[in-house]
Every structure is written in C-alpha cells, then in structure tokens.
Design a protein around this motif. Structure first.
Motif, short mmCIF file in Angstrom:
data_model
loop_
_atom_site.label_atom_id
_atom_site.label_comp_id
_atom_site.label_asym_id
_atom_site.label_seq_id
_atom_site.Cartn_x
_atom_site.Cartn_y
_atom_site.Cartn_z
N ILE A 234 0.83 -1.20 0.00
CA ILE A 234 0.00 0.00 0.00
C ILE A 234 0.87 1.25 0.00
CG2 ILE A 234 -1.73 1.30 1.30
CD1 ILE A 234 -2.84 -1.21 -0.01
N LYS A 235 1.98 1.23 0.75
CA LYS A 235 2.86 2.40 0.83
C LYS A 235 3.68 2.60 -0.45
CE LYS A 235 4.64 1.13 4.91
NZ LYS A 235 5.43 1.17 6.16
N ARG A 236 4.04 1.50 -1.11
CA ARG A 236 4.88 1.61 -2.31
C ARG A 236 4.10 1.91 -3.58
NH1 ARG A 236 8.95 -3.17 -3.55
NH2 ARG A 236 9.72 -1.58 -5.00
N ALA A 237 2.85 1.50 -3.63
CA ALA A 237 2.13 1.46 -4.90
C ALA A 237 1.36 2.74 -5.21
CB ALA A 237 1.16 0.27 -4.91
N GLU A 238 1.20 2.98 -6.53
CA GLU A 238 0.18 3.89 -7.01
C GLU A 238 -1.14 3.10 -6.95
OE1 GLU A 238 1.10 4.98 -10.99
OE2 GLU A 238 3.01 5.89 -10.49
N ILE A 239 -2.15 3.64 -6.29
CA ILE A 239 -3.37 2.88 -6.02
C ILE A 239 -4.49 3.28 -6.97
CG2 ILE A 239 -5.13 2.31 -4.30
CD1 ILE A 239 -3.03 2.97 -2.14
N TYR A 240 -5.09 2.27 -7.61
CA TYR A 240 -6.22 2.46 -8.53
C TYR A 240 -7.31 1.47 -8.15
CZ TYR A 240 -2.67 4.90 -11.28
OH TYR A 240 -1.67 5.76 -11.68
N VAL A 241 -8.57 1.78 -8.48
CA VAL A 241 -9.70 0.91 -8.14
C VAL A 241 -10.66 0.83 -9.32
CG1 VAL A 241 -9.55 1.44 -5.67
CG2 VAL A 241 -11.01 2.84 -7.14
N ASP A 242 -11.59 -0.15 -9.26
CA ASP A 242 -12.60 -0.21 -10.33
C ASP A 242 -13.61 0.91 -10.15
OD1 ASP A 242 -13.81 -1.48 -8.13
OD2 ASP A 242 -14.63 -3.14 -9.30
N THR A 243 -14.22 1.01 -8.98
CA THR A 243 -15.08 2.16 -8.66
C THR A 243 -14.77 2.60 -7.24
OG1 THR A 243 -16.94 0.88 -7.77
CG2 THR A 243 -16.93 1.27 -10.15
N ARG A 244 -14.69 3.89 -7.03
CA ARG A 244 -14.45 4.39 -5.68
C ARG A 244 -15.60 3.98 -4.75
NH1 ARG A 244 -11.94 8.45 -8.73
NH2 ARG A 244 -9.91 9.13 -7.90
N ALA A 245 -16.83 4.11 -5.24
CA ALA A 245 -18.00 3.83 -4.40
C ALA A 245 -17.94 2.42 -3.83
CB ALA A 245 -19.27 4.02 -5.21
N GLY A 246 -17.53 1.45 -4.64
CA GLY A 246 -17.48 0.07 -4.19
C GLY A 246 -16.28 -0.22 -3.30
N CYS A 247 -15.10 0.21 -3.74
CA CYS A 247 -13.87 -0.16 -3.03
C CYS A 247 -13.71 0.54 -1.69
CB CYS A 247 -12.66 0.13 -3.92
SG CYS A 247 -12.44 -1.09 -5.23
N LEU A 248 -14.31 1.71 -1.54
CA LEU A 248 -14.18 2.43 -0.27
C LEU A 248 -14.98 1.79 0.86
CD1 LEU A 248 -14.30 6.13 -1.50
CD2 LEU A 248 -12.34 4.93 -0.52
N VAL A 249 -15.90 0.89 0.52
CA VAL A 249 -16.72 0.26 1.56
C VAL A 249 -16.64 -1.26 1.57
CG1 VAL A 249 -18.36 2.18 1.64
CG2 VAL A 249 -18.80 0.28 0.10
#
Length: 314
Positions: A234-249
């Motif tokens: 988590i500290k090393r990576a550039e972080i991307y997600v499919d949808t913010r709404a889904g991944c944040l919860v």
C-alpha cells in the motif's frame, strides 16, 4: 426470450470484445443503483442471501443480476452460489435474454482486471503470476493475454498439489509456459503482473518482494475483513480501483488501510471511469509499482450482457 447456457455465454464473450465493451461502458456510464442485499431464512441451517444488482442505460438496455448464496449447499453437494442475469429493453420493458450469471461474472471480472492492466501494466510485461486456482484463475490468464504479450504464467495456490494440477490443465489450454510456483516469495520477485483471486483474510502479497515496475491486480478479498496485500505494498504502490464507491466500503485491501490511517481517500489515484475517460493517464513511470483493486460493479454485468445478447442476436 434468448436463453444462454454457461458455454454459450462463454462463447459470446471473447475477451478482446468484452474488454472493449467494458471500456465503452465506463466511458459513457449508466444508471447503477446500490445493490440490494436480502437474507432469507432456511429452517435448520444458516440463512441464505439474495443479491440483486440492477443497472440500465436510459432508452437502451436494462438488466439485473440475481444471485443466491446458500452456505448449506455444501452439505447437499451443490454450489453455494447460483446466479442469472436478466436483460430487458429499457424502452419497452420487453424481456430479451437470460444469461448464465456465473460465467458472465467470471468473465467480466477478469475483463475489468485486463482493462485496468491496459493502463497500468508495463507495455513489456511478459510474466504473469496468478494466486488462486479457482474459477477466476483461467479467466484472468486469458484476459491478461488479450492485452499483453504474456509468455510465462506461474500459478500459486495454498495446496502445491492443486497448483501443479491446475498448471498442467492451463498448459493444455494456452500456448505458453505455465508452471506451479515453488514458493510465493520467489515468484513475487519475478513477476511483471501479479493477479490475485483468493479468499484470504491475511496479506499474501508482500510489497517489499515485488520488483520495480510490477503491476498488482487484486480481485479476491471482497469483504472488508479480507485482504491480499500488506501495508508495504500500500505504501509503495500507485493505487487504482474499479469504482471508488465500491472499493471504499467493500474491499479490505482499501478499507483496512483507510481505517488504520495508512492512506486517505485522496491517495486513490483514479478509478476505471477516470482511466477510460482520459481523466488520468494511468501508470506514471516504468519504475512505479501499480495496484488495482476491484470489487465488481453492476455496470460491468450490464456491459457483458449487452455484448452477449448482441453477438448472438446479430
């Protein structure tokens, strides 16, 4: 009404076409209400769960995936998960097709990972490491092969015997080198793309073991209590997600670091909407480690169902 079996659904969703269909849907968007989650009582055993995932393009197509999860089916030697997708005409309401939900889900999930890797994996990525030997694993291999010139696939599973058996099956399917990992630590240090589809509650992917320029694709660990990545990644990576709404919860790989204060919402560089619409370019340099977390979205099911229906009907 068109009825598509598991095999027919697979044949109707070739990965190059499916990846493009998802990209177009993320660019154009659709209406995607929060999914419905209902527990239903089953006398004498744990309750089942019914999931309803609707989405529609106004004036185009509408669809809903219905998934029943029944833990007690293990005692009946039946799958715990059953699902179907119902596609309708969003102008007339006419029911157009019923599509196998399991195959649609497996293929759209892998296609979303490949879509992200199109923006995030190095263009010269050749070595894919897959963690997990379940239904998603062969789909992840095929999907990544559709967007990168993969020459070598390494399979890791908790059971070395199962991993070796699975690798032999994959070797017969794909015209590339496929082998079981002798150990996860060594495999993580060699892979250009790491794709994980496990139900792990403890981190499997150690960030300090990854080589410069690696891309990590996290598909499993779909509950907040589950996790496939450690804090170092988590500290090393550039972080991307499919949808913010889904991944944040939903996804523990994002939820847990947020709860601990390791990252903030602002540390998520982009989601698939941003990438597909050109609002974010994706990978920033060849040396960056990129991480993509997906939890799935009804938008992806609708895009796949539309493609399946159109490819069969036309």
């Amino acid at each position: 009404m068109l009825l598509l079996s598991e095999d027919q659904t697979r044949d109707a969703l070739p990965f190059p076409d499916l990846i493009d269909a998802l990209a177009e849907m993320f660019r154009s968007g659709c209406v995607m209400p929060t999914r419905h989650h209902h527990d239903f009582e089953i006398p004498g055993e744990p309750a089942g769960t019914m999931l309803l995932m609707p989405a529609w393009v106004p004036g185009g197509y509408a669809g809903v995936k219905v998934v029943n999860v029944v833990p007690g089916n293990a005692e009946r030697n039946l799958p715990a998960v059953h699902g179907q997708y119902l596609l309708s005409d969003a102008r007339t309401g006419e029911m157009l097709a019923m599509i196998d939900g399991g195959e649609l889900t497996a293929r759209r999930t892998a296609a979303a990972s490949a879509l992200a890797a199109r923006y995030l994996a190095r263009s010269d990525a050749r070595h894919l490491l897959v963690l997990g030997t379940g239904r998603l694993a062969p789909n992840l291999i095929a999907a990544h092969m559709a967007i990168r010139s993969i020459e070598q696939v390494t399979i890791w599973g908790r059971s070395r015997e199962k991993a070796e058996h699975f690798a032999a099956e994959m070797k017969a399917l794909f015209p590339i080198s496929v082998e079981a990992a002798s150990g996860l630590r060594d495999a993580l240090g060699k892979a250009d793309i790491v794709s994980a589809a496990t139900l792990s509650s403890e981190p499997l992917i150690k960030g300090d073991l990854l080589k410069s320029g690696a891309h990590v694709d996290l598909v499993g660990a779909f509950k907040p209590t589950m996790r496939e990545s450690d804090d170092e990644l988590i500290k090393r990576a550039e972080i991307y997600v499919d949808t913010r709404a889904g991944c944040l919860v939903e996804g523990g790989d994002i939820v847990q670091p947020l709860q601990s204060g390791l990252i903030s919402k602002g540390d998520i560089r982009a989601d698939l909407y941003d990438l597909c619409r050109g609002d974010h370019a994706g990978r920033q340099s060849d040396d960056s480690i990129t991480m993509f977390k997906s939890v799935g979205a009804a938008l992806e099911d609708l895009a796949g169902a539309m493609l399946a229906y159109q490819s069969v009907e036309h």
